[in-house]
Design a protein around this motif. Structure first.
Motif, PDB file in Angstrom:
ATOM      1  N   ALA A 609      -6.270 -14.994   1.475  1.00 13.22           N
ATOM      2  CA  ALA A 609      -6.076 -15.300   0.058  1.00 13.22           C
ATOM      3  C   ALA A 609      -7.276 -14.788  -0.730  1.00 13.22           C
ATOM      4  CB  ALA A 609      -5.919 -16.811  -0.126  1.00 13.22           C
ATOM      5  N   LEU A 610      -7.079 -13.679  -1.394  1.00 15.12           N
ATOM      6  CA  LEU A 610      -8.157 -13.003  -2.120  1.00 15.12           C
ATOM      7  C   LEU A 610      -8.029 -13.242  -3.618  1.00 15.12           C
ATOM      8  CD1 LEU A 610     -10.522 -10.968  -2.356  1.00 15.12           C
ATOM      9  CD2 LEU A 610      -8.803  -9.137  -2.329  1.00 15.12           C
ATOM     10  N   PRO A 611      -8.947 -13.972  -4.235  1.00 18.01           N
ATOM     11  CA  PRO A 611      -8.891 -14.159  -5.687  1.00 18.01           C
ATOM     12  C   PRO A 611      -9.126 -12.827  -6.401  1.00 18.01           C
ATOM     13  CG  PRO A 611     -10.404 -15.718  -4.654  1.00 18.01           C
ATOM     14  CD  PRO A 611     -10.085 -14.684  -3.624  1.00 18.01           C
ATOM     15  N   THR A 612      -8.370 -12.578  -7.435  1.00 18.61           N
ATOM     16  CA  THR A 612      -8.525 -11.344  -8.209  1.00 18.61           C
ATOM     17  C   THR A 612      -9.026 -11.595  -9.624  1.00 18.61           C
ATOM     18  OG1 THR A 612      -6.206 -11.448  -8.903  1.00 18.61           O
ATOM     19  CG2 THR A 612      -6.712 -10.175  -6.902  1.00 18.61           C
ATOM     20  N   GLY A 613      -8.887 -12.842 -10.089  1.00 11.20           N
ATOM     21  CA  GLY A 613      -9.362 -13.160 -11.428  1.00 11.20           C
ATOM     22  C   GLY A 613      -8.381 -12.854 -12.526  1.00 11.20           C
ATOM     23  N   GLU A 614      -7.375 -12.036 -12.235  1.00  8.61           N
ATOM     24  CA  GLU A 614      -6.343 -11.727 -13.222  1.00  8.61           C
ATOM     25  C   GLU A 614      -5.068 -11.327 -12.498  1.00  8.61           C
ATOM     26  OE1 GLU A 614      -6.870  -8.051 -15.491  1.00  8.61           O
ATOM     27  OE2 GLU A 614      -8.622  -7.605 -14.263  1.00  8.61           O
ATOM     28  N   SER A 615      -3.968 -11.480 -13.188  1.00  7.60           N
ATOM     29  CA  SER A 615      -2.670 -11.179 -12.583  1.00  7.60           C
ATOM     30  C   SER A 615      -2.365  -9.693 -12.670  1.00  7.60           C
ATOM     31  CB  SER A 615      -1.570 -11.983 -13.277  1.00  7.60           C
ATOM     32  OG  SER A 615      -1.518 -11.663 -14.656  1.00  7.60           O
ATOM     33  N   GLY A 616      -1.429  -9.252 -11.828  1.00  2.21           N
ATOM     34  CA  GLY A 616      -1.030  -7.856 -11.834  1.00  2.21           C
ATOM     35  C   GLY A 616      -0.678  -7.389 -10.439  1.00  2.21           C
ATOM     36  N   GLU A 617      -0.592  -6.072 -10.282  1.00  6.31           N
ATOM     37  CA  GLU A 617      -0.282  -5.468  -8.996  1.00  6.31           C
ATOM     38  C   GLU A 617      -1.442  -4.577  -8.564  1.00  6.31           C
ATOM     39  OE1 GLU A 617       3.456  -3.512  -9.776  1.00  6.31           O
ATOM     40  OE2 GLU A 617       4.562  -5.212  -8.907  1.00  6.31           O
ATOM     41  N   TYR A 618      -1.731  -4.596  -7.264  1.00 10.71           N
ATOM     42  CA  TYR A 618      -2.906  -3.895  -6.738  1.00 10.71           C
ATOM     43  C   TYR A 618      -2.524  -3.033  -5.541  1.00 10.71           C
ATOM     44  CZ  TYR A 618      -5.755  -7.087  -9.559  1.00 10.71           C
ATOM     45  OH  TYR A 618      -6.322  -7.783 -10.601  1.00 10.71           O
ATOM     46  N   ILE A 635      -5.121  -0.635   7.629  1.00  6.32           N
ATOM     47  CA  ILE A 635      -5.024  -0.992   6.206  1.00  6.32           C
ATOM     48  C   ILE A 635      -4.170   0.048   5.492  1.00  6.32           C
ATOM     49  CG2 ILE A 635      -6.329  -1.366   4.076  1.00  6.32           C
ATOM     50  CD1 ILE A 635      -8.710  -2.192   5.867  1.00  6.32           C
ATOM     51  N   SER A 636      -3.051  -0.380   4.968  1.00  2.21           N
ATOM     52  CA  SER A 636      -2.130   0.540   4.304  1.00  2.21           C
ATOM     53  C   SER A 636      -2.561   0.782   2.860  1.00  2.21           C
ATOM     54  CB  SER A 636      -0.712  -0.035   4.315  1.00  2.21           C
ATOM     55  OG  SER A 636       0.145   0.755   3.523  1.00  2.21           O
ATOM     56  N   GLN A 637      -2.456   2.034   2.434  1.00  2.14           N
ATOM     57  CA  GLN A 637      -2.716   2.366   1.037  1.00  2.14           C
ATOM     58  C   GLN A 637      -1.402   2.570   0.272  1.00  2.14           C
ATOM     59  OE1 GLN A 637      -5.849   5.160   0.189  1.00  2.14           O
ATOM     60  NE2 GLN A 637      -7.040   4.607   1.987  1.00  2.14           N
ATOM     61  N   ASP A 638      -0.296   2.197   0.909  1.00  2.05           N
ATOM     62  CA  ASP A 638       1.017   2.313   0.268  1.00  2.05           C
ATOM     63  C   ASP A 638       1.539   0.970  -0.238  1.00  2.05           C
ATOM     64  OD1 ASP A 638       1.147   5.066   0.838  1.00  2.05           O
ATOM     65  OD2 ASP A 638       1.864   4.630   2.871  1.00  2.05           O
ATOM     66  N   VAL A 639       1.077  -0.104   0.355  1.00  2.00           N
ATOM     67  CA  VAL A 639       1.577  -1.434  -0.011  1.00  2.00           C
ATOM     68  C   VAL A 639       1.103  -1.810  -1.406  1.00  2.00           C
ATOM     69  CG1 VAL A 639       1.528  -3.891   0.573  1.00  2.00           C
ATOM     70  CG2 VAL A 639       1.637  -2.162   2.391  1.00  2.00           C
ATOM     71  N   VAL A 640       2.034  -2.386  -2.193  1.00  2.00           N
ATOM     72  CA  VAL A 640       1.692  -2.922  -3.507  1.00  2.00           C
ATOM     73  C   VAL A 640       1.573  -4.439  -3.378  1.00  2.00           C
ATOM     74  CG1 VAL A 640       2.423  -3.229  -5.894  1.00  2.00           C
ATOM     75  CG2 VAL A 640       2.846  -1.044  -4.712  1.00  2.00           C
ATOM     76  N   TYR A 641       0.434  -4.967  -3.795  1.00  2.00           N
ATOM     77  CA  TYR A 641       0.170  -6.402  -3.696  1.00  2.00           C
ATOM     78  C   TYR A 641       0.327  -7.041  -5.077  1.00  2.00           C
ATOM     79  CZ  TYR A 641      -1.963  -5.007   0.743  1.00  2.00           C
ATOM     80  OH  TYR A 641      -2.187  -4.487   1.986  1.00  2.00           O
ATOM     81  N   SER A 642       1.255  -7.985  -5.178  1.00  2.00           N
ATOM     82  CA  SER A 642       1.487  -8.689  -6.440  1.00  2.00           C
ATOM     83  C   SER A 642       0.750 -10.022  -6.419  1.00  2.00           C
ATOM     84  CB  SER A 642       2.986  -8.924  -6.658  1.00  2.00           C
ATOM     85  OG  SER A 642       3.677  -7.684  -6.718  1.00  2.00           O
ATOM     86  N   THR A 643       0.125 -10.345  -7.537  1.00  2.00           N
ATOM     87  CA  THR A 643      -0.649 -11.592  -7.605  1.00  2.00           C
ATOM     88  C   THR A 643       0.276 -12.810  -7.635  1.00  2.00           C
ATOM     89  OG1 THR A 643      -0.752 -11.398 -10.018  1.00  2.00           O
ATOM     90  CG2 THR A 643      -2.623 -10.555  -8.760  1.00  2.00           C
ATOM     91  N   ARG A 644      -0.273 -13.930  -7.231  1.00  2.00           N
ATOM     92  CA  ARG A 644       0.432 -15.212  -7.218  1.00  2.00           C
ATOM     93  C   ARG A 644      -0.617 -16.307  -7.394  1.00  2.00           C
ATOM     94  NH1 ARG A 644       2.794 -15.333  -1.262  1.00  2.00           N
ATOM     95  NH2 ARG A 644       3.177 -13.131  -1.762  1.00  2.00           N
ATOM     96  N   THR A 645      -0.158 -17.520  -7.493  1.00  2.00           N
ATOM     97  CA  THR A 645      -1.076 -18.656  -7.517  1.00  2.00           C
ATOM     98  C   THR A 645      -1.492 -18.986  -6.090  1.00  2.00           C
ATOM     99  OG1 THR A 645      -0.070 -19.559  -9.513  1.00  2.00           O
ATOM    100  CG2 THR A 645      -1.369 -21.069  -8.163  1.00  2.00           C
ATOM    101  N   LEU A 646      -2.789 -19.160  -5.893  1.00  2.00           N
ATOM    102  CA  LEU A 646      -3.313 -19.421  -4.560  1.00  2.00           C
ATOM    103  C   LEU A 646      -3.777 -20.877  -4.458  1.00  2.00           C
ATOM    104  CD1 LEU A 646      -5.514 -16.200  -4.161  1.00  2.00           C
ATOM    105  CD2 LEU A 646      -3.190 -16.555  -3.289  1.00  2.00           C
ATOM    106  N   PRO A 647      -2.939 -21.760  -3.865  1.00  2.00           N
ATOM    107  CA  PRO A 647      -3.326 -23.172  -3.748  1.00  2.00           C
ATOM    108  C   PRO A 647      -4.623 -23.352  -2.962  1.00  2.00           C
ATOM    109  CG  PRO A 647      -0.999 -22.869  -3.242  1.00  2.00           C
ATOM    110  CD  PRO A 647      -1.590 -21.507  -3.325  1.00  2.00           C
ATOM    111  N   GLU A 648      -4.825 -22.516  -1.941  1.00  2.00           N
ATOM    112  CA  GLU A 648      -6.025 -22.635  -1.117  1.00  2.00           C
ATOM    113  C   GLU A 648      -7.288 -22.174  -1.834  1.00  2.00           C
ATOM    114  OE1 GLU A 648      -3.484 -20.403  -1.064  1.00  2.00           O
ATOM    115  OE2 GLU A 648      -3.548 -19.448   0.892  1.00  2.00           O
ATOM    116  N   ARG A 649      -7.119 -21.583  -3.022  1.00  2.00           N
ATOM    117  CA  ARG A 649      -8.263 -21.149  -3.825  1.00  2.00           C
ATOM    118  C   ARG A 649      -8.294 -21.893  -5.154  1.00  2.00           C
ATOM    119  NH1 ARG A 649      -9.489 -19.724   0.553  1.00  2.00           N
ATOM    120  NH2 ARG A 649      -9.550 -17.572   1.331  1.00  2.00           N
ATOM    121  N   LYS A 669      -6.222  -2.156  -9.595  1.00  2.00           N
ATOM    122  CA  LYS A 669      -5.041  -2.653 -10.284  1.00  2.00           C
ATOM    123  C   LYS A 669      -4.193  -1.485 -10.763  1.00  2.00           C
ATOM    124  CE  LYS A 669      -3.742  -5.929 -13.922  1.00  2.00           C
ATOM    125  NZ  LYS A 669      -4.244  -6.785 -15.023  1.00  2.00           N
ATOM    126  N   ILE A 670      -2.910  -1.592 -10.513  1.00  2.00           N
ATOM    127  CA  ILE A 670      -1.992  -0.524 -10.919  1.00  2.00           C
ATOM    128  C   ILE A 670      -1.747  -0.611 -12.419  1.00  2.00           C
ATOM    129  CG2 ILE A 670       0.312   0.461 -10.621  1.00  2.00           C
ATOM    130  CD1 ILE A 670       0.355  -0.742  -7.828  1.00  2.00           C
TER     131      ILE A 670
END
Length: 670
Positions: A609-618, A635-649, A669-670
């Motif tokens: 769970a990596l905090p990003t500080g802002e929403s978006g896609e990475y 580590i893939s450079q093709d995957v798009v990571y969408s932000t979400r709420t992180l309860p553990e953070r 950030k894309i």
């Protein structure tokens, strides 16, 4: 030198200095007094620092002038092959403050003529090398050094008239020693460096080269730090014109050339150096025991003596005007600015910088030197090698500082070596790492580096050797697996990448360390049977695609290209995102990029769970785990990571991402 409200700006920048305002004012008052005494109220340093244009050998229309500064000498005689070394035929005449002789006829001295000056003082006669000589030569039989006239028929033609140091670009320094820059078991030359090494520096992405051992030194194994002739190019590596060609070529490539200048001490040798030139031990240096460096076995300058200031400032101007150097790394500043030479002192509180131990004359000299350099070239670069962390070292003189552009962040390589040598992998401290790489004096720029030549010298170990040790001798092939070597490759990349992205306004690497050059540096000496085996750079190791050195070599190139593309060096736009001491994870944001380091020796985290500080896609845009860098391509450079709420953070915004063990990745950030 004070601001309009009579408060030095350094006190506003660093309020912790307020209790020492009196000390700072005393320093600045003494600086102003010295400056006025040297150049007057409206004078300039450029017009003052011209000793090299008066002293030494100078060809005029109808002959040669030779002048020397030897205030306590009784008599001087010019000798050389031009007069069969006869000490009686060419006596110098004592003028007001100097000695002089005129040799009629332009043929009186010829190019490559060997010369000395016989100095009589206190009933002793010694044959000495002239103080301002620009070249020396060593007799192949007796091994004695003599001065040599350098006046070729055709003077060198510079082509770099439009070159200047672009201070808007990141300063990525390649620290280099000319003699050991070649693969052969021998001493490399300026010409070989120009042909073989400069193209590497350019291709690898470095923007500056810092040349060691340029000033003449009689003992090759001193690494150039025991200087004998301050205005002479080291005769170990070639001619003055060879050095000019090197610098001119570097400028044509857009490479800044810095000189490792040694004004902190001088070799104690009498026959080759400037020590006791006029028969006294106090002509250049402090008299008695204060003039001797107990650890370096060398002589210490008296920076309170105006003639010494004139000599040293003229030396700076000479190297800038004659050889077009773009700036200097000042060696051994800690030794200069403390009466105990900084030996055994722990600089753990501000009082240590403002005690009776501080040499204000030395600090004033460094202020004068920086002011001179700015007058000659406003774009010039100066770097301080000061391990004490003197406040204000890299603030302008007008603000109460010493005037350097950068300081070397010497605590960072110490941190890495201590971590590697004293901590097991599972005990590395992420908090210490973050603190050491990000802490600095307010508004003072620093050069970050993981290791320099200091860590490569015999008696210490380079980072790669701490990591891989003897396994480097047998297990660097890409076609075999070795856990210790794999660990070394992974951590070597991570150490460098975290250092360059976190630690400063510039970056430095010692030549060969970028690809994990094996073993230490051991110059030829009696103890190794005068061997050059360990005083060279084995470039073929990096070029061999079957060896793992290639992985580190490729990583260094791509790392530099990446930090330049994203303006990561010199940027203060830094934010900590996550520091996990237990799992050995470090995440931060810089210039809108997110960095994630997993220093854990065994654990990978499938959904960290990596905090990003802002929403978006990475997306990942850089990874130390790429196959080209010796990684496992996890580590893939093709995957798009969408932000979400992180309860553990704490319900902060972030992403879930795979973080493999011993890897670094960068998200955008894309």
């Amino acid at each position: 030198m004070k601001s309009t409200n009579n408060t030095l700006k350094i006190l506003e920048i660093d309020p912790w200095l307020k209790p020492f305002e009196g000390d700072l004012n005393l320093r600045m008052d003494k600086y102003n007094h010295t400056k006025e005494a040297l150049v007057g109220k409206n004078g300039d340093f450029k017009s003052f620092a011209n000793g090299h244009l008066f002293y030494g050998f100078h060809l005029v229309e109808d002959g040669w002038y030779y002048r020397e500064w030897a205030p306590e000498a009784d008599a001087l005689y010019l000798i050389g092959d031009f007069n069969d070394w006869n000490p009686e035929t060419h006596p110098l005449e004592k003028k007001e403050g100097y000695w002089e002789i005129f040799l009629p006829g332009v043929e009186a001295l010829k190019h490559l003529s060997r010369v000395k000056v016989r100095v009589e003082a206190n009933g002793i006669s010694r044959d000495r090398i002239p103080l301002y000589i620009r070249r020396t030569a060593q007799d192949p039989v007796t091994h004695d050094f003599a001065g040599q006239i350098w006046m070729p028929e055709a003077s060198f033609k510079w082509t770099d008239q439009t070159f200047s140091a672009d201070n808007a670009k990141p300063l990525l320094i390649y620290e280099a020693h000319i003699g050991m820059a070649q693969e052969k078991e021998g001493i490399g030359s300026f010409k070989e460096f120009t042909e073989n090494v400069l193209p590497r520096i350019k291709a690898n992405g470095y923007t500056a080269v810092q040349l060691m051992a340029v000033m003449n030194h009689p003992y090759y194994a001193s690494f150039g730090y025991h200087v004998s002739n301050f205005f002479a190019v080291s005769s170990w590596f070639g001619t003055p014109d060879d050095l000019k060609e090197l610098i001119d070529t570097a400028h044509s490539m857009g490479i800044v050339v810095l000189m490792d200048i040694v004004h902190s001490h001088a070799v104690k040798n009498i026959a080759e150096g400037i020590n006791e030139f006029d028969g006294t031990d106090y002509q250049f240096f402090h008299g008695g025991g204060r003039g001797n460096h107990s650890a370096w076995d060398s002589k210490l300058f008296n920076y309170g003596k105006y003639e010494v200031i004139h000599f040293l400032l003229s030396n700076i101007k000479f190297w800038m005007d004659e050889y077009h150097f773009d700036g200097f790394r000042f060696d051994g500043i800690t030794s200069m600015i403390y009466h105990d030479n900084g030996l055994g002192t722990a600089f753990d509180n501000y009082e240590k910088y403002f005690s009776m131990n501080t040499d204000i004359d030395a600090l004033n000299y460094l202020q004068l030197a920086n002011e001179l350099i700015r007058e000659i070239r406003p774009d010039a670069i100066t770097i301080a090698e000061d391990m004490s962390g003197m406040p204000g070292m890299c603030l302008p003189v007008r603000d109460g500082g010493i005037g350097f552009d950068y300081r070397l962040a010497m605590g960072i390589p110490d941190f890495w070596i201590n971590t590697l040598s004293k901590c097991s992998d599972e005990n590395w401290s992420m908090w210490k790492l973050w603190h050491e790489l990000t802490t600095g004096r307010p508004q003072e720029k620093k050069i970050g580096y993981a290791e320099s030549h200091d860590q490569a010298l015999v008696g210490d170990k380079t980072i790669i050797f701490w990591l891989a040790d003897k396994e480097m001798y047998w297990n660097m092939s890409k076609h075999q697996q070795n856990l210790q070597v794999s660990r070394a490759i992974d951590l070597h990349k991570m150490i460098r990448f975290s250092t360059i992205t976190l630690s400063g306004d510039g970056y430095l690497n010692f030549m060969g360390n970028e690809f994990g050059h094996p073993e230490w540096i051991d110059f030829p000496r009696e103890g190794n049977n005068w061997s050059y085996k360990y005083a060279r750079r084995q470039w073929s190791l990096a070029e061999n695609k079957d060896l793992r050195y290639d992985y580190l070599y490729q990583f260094d190139k791509e790392m530099l290209a990446f930090v330049k593309e994203h303006n990561l060096v010199g940027s203060n736009n830094l934010q900590s995102l996550w520091i996990d001491e237990q799992d050995k994870l470090l995440a931060y944001k810089k210039n809108d990029l997110i960095f994630l380091f997993n220093f854990n020796p065994t654990n990978s985290f499938p959904e960290f769970a990596l905090p990003t500080g802002e929403s978006g896609e990475y997306k990942v845009i850089f990874s130390s785990d790429d196959e080209i860098f010796g990684g496992q391509s996890r580590i893939s450079q093709d995957v798009v990571y969408s932000t979400r709420t992180l309860p553990e953070r704490g319900n902060n915004t972030g992403i879930l991402i795979y973080s493999p063990s011993r890897t670094a990745l960068v998200l955008q950030k894309i």
